[in-house]
Design an enzyme around this catalytic site. Structure first.
Site, PDB file in Angstrom:
ATOM      1  N   CYS A 174      -4.769  10.880  10.938  1.00  0.00           N
ATOM      2  CA  CYS A 174      -5.538  10.828  12.177  1.00  0.00           C
ATOM      3  C   CYS A 174      -6.093   9.428  12.437  1.00  0.00           C
ATOM      4  O   CYS A 174      -5.936   8.883  13.523  1.00  0.00           O
ATOM      5  CB  CYS A 174      -6.708  11.811  12.125  1.00  0.00           C
ATOM      6  SG  CYS A 174      -6.224  13.534  12.242  1.00  0.00           S
ATOM      7  N   HIS A 175      -6.765   8.881  11.459  1.00  0.00           N
ATOM      8  CA  HIS A 175      -7.607   7.709  11.726  1.00  0.00           C
ATOM      9  C   HIS A 175      -6.868   6.370  11.605  1.00  0.00           C
ATOM     10  O   HIS A 175      -7.397   5.338  11.981  1.00  0.00           O
ATOM     11  CB  HIS A 175      -8.822   7.734  10.813  1.00  0.00           C
ATOM     12  CG  HIS A 175      -9.720   8.911  11.096  1.00  0.00           C
ATOM     13  ND1 HIS A 175     -10.398   9.049  12.281  1.00  0.00           N
ATOM     14  CD2 HIS A 175     -10.011  10.022  10.371  1.00  0.00           C
ATOM     15  CE1 HIS A 175     -11.085  10.179  12.261  1.00  0.00           C
ATOM     16  NE2 HIS A 175     -10.865  10.789  11.119  1.00  0.00           N
TER      17      HIS A 175
ATOM     18  N   CYS B 124      -6.541  11.467   5.642  1.00  0.00           N
ATOM     19  CA  CYS B 124      -7.423  10.699   6.528  1.00  0.00           C
ATOM     20  C   CYS B 124      -6.586   9.806   7.429  1.00  0.00           C
ATOM     21  O   CYS B 124      -6.834   9.678   8.632  1.00  0.00           O
ATOM     22  CB  CYS B 124      -8.371   9.821   5.718  1.00  0.00           C
ATOM     23  SG  CYS B 124      -9.295  10.660   4.440  1.00  0.00           S
TER      24      CYS B 124
ATOM     25  N   HIS C 298     -41.563  -1.511  -3.040  1.00  0.00           N
ATOM     26  CA  HIS C 298     -40.738  -2.262  -2.088  1.00  0.00           C
ATOM     27  C   HIS C 298     -41.524  -2.846  -0.921  1.00  0.00           C
ATOM     28  O   HIS C 298     -40.971  -3.616  -0.130  1.00  0.00           O
ATOM     29  CB  HIS C 298     -39.613  -1.373  -1.551  1.00  0.00           C
ATOM     30  CG  HIS C 298     -38.637  -0.937  -2.589  1.00  0.00           C
ATOM     31  ND1 HIS C 298     -37.739  -1.800  -3.171  1.00  0.00           N
ATOM     32  CD2 HIS C 298     -38.426   0.265  -3.163  1.00  0.00           C
ATOM     33  CE1 HIS C 298     -37.007  -1.137  -4.059  1.00  0.00           C
ATOM     34  NE2 HIS C 298     -37.411   0.110  -4.087  1.00  0.00           N
TER      35      HIS C 298
ATOM     36  N   CYS D 213     -42.379   4.772  -2.020  1.00  0.00           N
ATOM     37  CA  CYS D 213     -41.378   3.700  -1.932  1.00  0.00           C
ATOM     38  C   CYS D 213     -42.087   2.369  -1.711  1.00  0.00           C
ATOM     39  O   CYS D 213     -41.735   1.342  -2.281  1.00  0.00           O
ATOM     40  CB  CYS D 213     -40.421   3.950  -0.773  1.00  0.00           C
ATOM     41  SG  CYS D 213     -39.608   5.538  -0.794  1.00  0.00           S
TER      42      CYS D 213
ATOM     43  N   CYS E  35     -34.181   5.988  -7.751  1.00  0.00           N
ATOM     44  CA  CYS E  35     -35.523   5.432  -7.593  1.00  0.00           C
ATOM     45  C   CYS E  35     -36.567   6.544  -7.673  1.00  0.00           C
ATOM     46  O   CYS E  35     -37.594   6.397  -8.333  1.00  0.00           O
ATOM     47  CB  CYS E  35     -35.641   4.734  -6.233  1.00  0.00           C
ATOM     48  SG  CYS E  35     -35.978   2.968  -6.356  1.00  0.00           S
TER      49      CYS E  35
ATOM     50  N   CYS F 264     -14.303  16.911   7.812  1.00  0.00           N
ATOM     51  CA  CYS F 264     -12.934  16.488   8.086  1.00  0.00           C
ATOM     52  C   CYS F 264     -11.947  17.240   7.194  1.00  0.00           C
ATOM     53  O   CYS F 264     -10.923  17.731   7.670  1.00  0.00           O
ATOM     54  CB  CYS F 264     -12.788  14.987   7.827  1.00  0.00           C
ATOM     55  SG  CYS F 264     -12.758  13.989   9.325  1.00  0.00           S
TER      56      CYS F 264
END
Lengths: 109, 284
Positions: free
Chosen positions: B203-204, B200, B103, B99, B137, B245
């Site tokens: 609950c959230h 989702c 970079h 990497c 990449c 979840c």
């Protein structure tokens, strides 16, 4: 040498003479207990850090014997009185004979 | 009369613990004594119908768990970010690159990257999560094997990249070329799944701050991912959490890295626009 072992230490770079400072150490290590079995039913050989020591200018601060029940990535936090400027030397002893070391210098503020 | 009075007393007693546990706490998050994190802010415009304020999941955790995240030495997730740094510098693949070959210093080149993902990739004409970009990449530039989507190596690398953006606000684009994907993610967010028929939002959005059995429901923000969870003592990837979840609704889940989860990640990330990047965070 066990894989991915990396010692880490957090120590203050300076302290007042006679001050008790907090030292935190952590070493990433799998701490294989020797009690577990793999898929074939054969025991996975024990591979743990079995001893940890800290010295200040060659004088022992702490010396810990470690046993297989200790969890992965063992963490120790303790205090040391710093009477003068010097080096804190931390040493971990692996079952396979490897020795990991770290040194932190402390100056007197 | 007497019965009614007793019921009233009982109701009062029962309501007390619920009141103390409802809502996030009032703590503020400063990491290492220097990185100030926004854990509460006005909801982004697209949420104005349903929420006034958005909170980081950090605000819903116990003090002991919160403290682990306030110091990098205490944060177990940082061990994995360290491992990610080793991977960053490791030459792999036929191209003989790491990497770092392209970079350079991760602290410079990856600053702010985590905050804008998932985002549109013009060349590939698709929405990409951070994990997809990392693997692209690896395959295209390094000619190396891609990481498995939720593997340890992938979460290590994500953690390393997230650390460089800590404290910066999440700023995910939702319009232009990504809009169709974002709409699809929103659709999934409000769709009830599984035998328990839970979306989702049930609950959230409707119940954050309340207890779901022993767990204090957060808003399900993903600004802290990858997240070190005390329950499994490892870094958890966003799509793994989504899968967990949906599994808990007793439904069949989508796969990690599937187009559905990419869309959902984009939508959920956009719900946290304005919160600080916290990854790797510590949760229970």
């Amino acid at each position: 040498m066990a894989e991915g072992v990396k010692p880490r230490v957090k120590a203050p770079s300076s302290a007042a003479a006679g001050e008790a400072v907090v030292l935190k150490t952590l070493i990433s290590h799998q701490m294989e207990s020797g009690q577990r079995k793999n898929a074939d039913g054969t025991a996975i050989p024990r591979s743990i850090i079995n001893r940890f020591t800290c010295e200040f200018n060659g004088k022992s601060v702490i010396d810990v014997k470690m046993e297989p029940a200790i969890s992965t990535n063992p963490y120790f936090e303790f205090e040391a009185v710093i009477p003068e400027a010097g080096d804190l030397k931390f040493t971990w002893y692996d079952d396979d004979g490897s020795v990991y070391e770290d040194v932190k210098s402390v100056t007197i503020a | 009369m007497k019965f009614k009075a007793m019921t009233a007393v009982a109701a009062l007693l029962l309501s007390v613990p619920a009141m103390t546990l409802a809502d996030p706490d009032e703590d503020s998050l400063v990491i290492n004594g220097e990185i100030e994190s926004v854990t509460e802010t006005a909801a982004p415009a697209h949420l104005s119908d349903v929420l006034d304020t958005i909170y980081s999941g950090w605000r819903f955790r116990e003090d002991e768990t919160q403290q682990l995240q306030m110091d990098d030495f205490d944060n177990p997730g940082m061990i994995f970010a360290d491992l990610g740094l080793d991977q960053w510098n490791k030459v792999e693949g036929e191209a003989g690159k790491s990497c770092a070959s392209c970079h350079g210093d991760v602290e410079e080149s990856m600053k702010g990257v985590r905050a804008v993902y998932p985002k549109w990739n013009e060349a590939a004409q698709e929405v990409r999560t951070l994990a997809m970009q990392i693997n692209d990449c690896r395959e295209t530039n390094m000619k190396a094997e891609p990481y498995k989507y939720t593997s340890n190596q992938m979460t290590n690398m994500e953690a390393l990249i997230s650390v460089q953006s800590r404290g910066m606000p999440v700023d995910v684009a939702i319009d232009g070329p990504v809009q169709a994907t974002w709409e699809a993610g929103k659709e999934i967010y409000y769709t009830r799944y599984g035998q328990l028929e839970l979306s989702c939002a049930n609950c959230h959005e409707d119940n954050y701050g309340n207890m779901i059995r022993a767990d204090h429901l957060s808003q399900g923000q993903i600004n802290g991912f990858p997240t070190y969870r005390l329950k499994n003592a490892k870094l958890n990837q966003t799509h793994d959490r989504f899968r967990g979840c949906i599994r808990d609704t007793r439904g069949h889940t989508f796969d990690a890295g599937s187009p559905e989860f990419v869309a959902l990640e984009l939508y959920v990330a956009s719900r946290g626009n304005g919160l600080s990047v916290e990854g790797p965070s510590v949760r229970n």
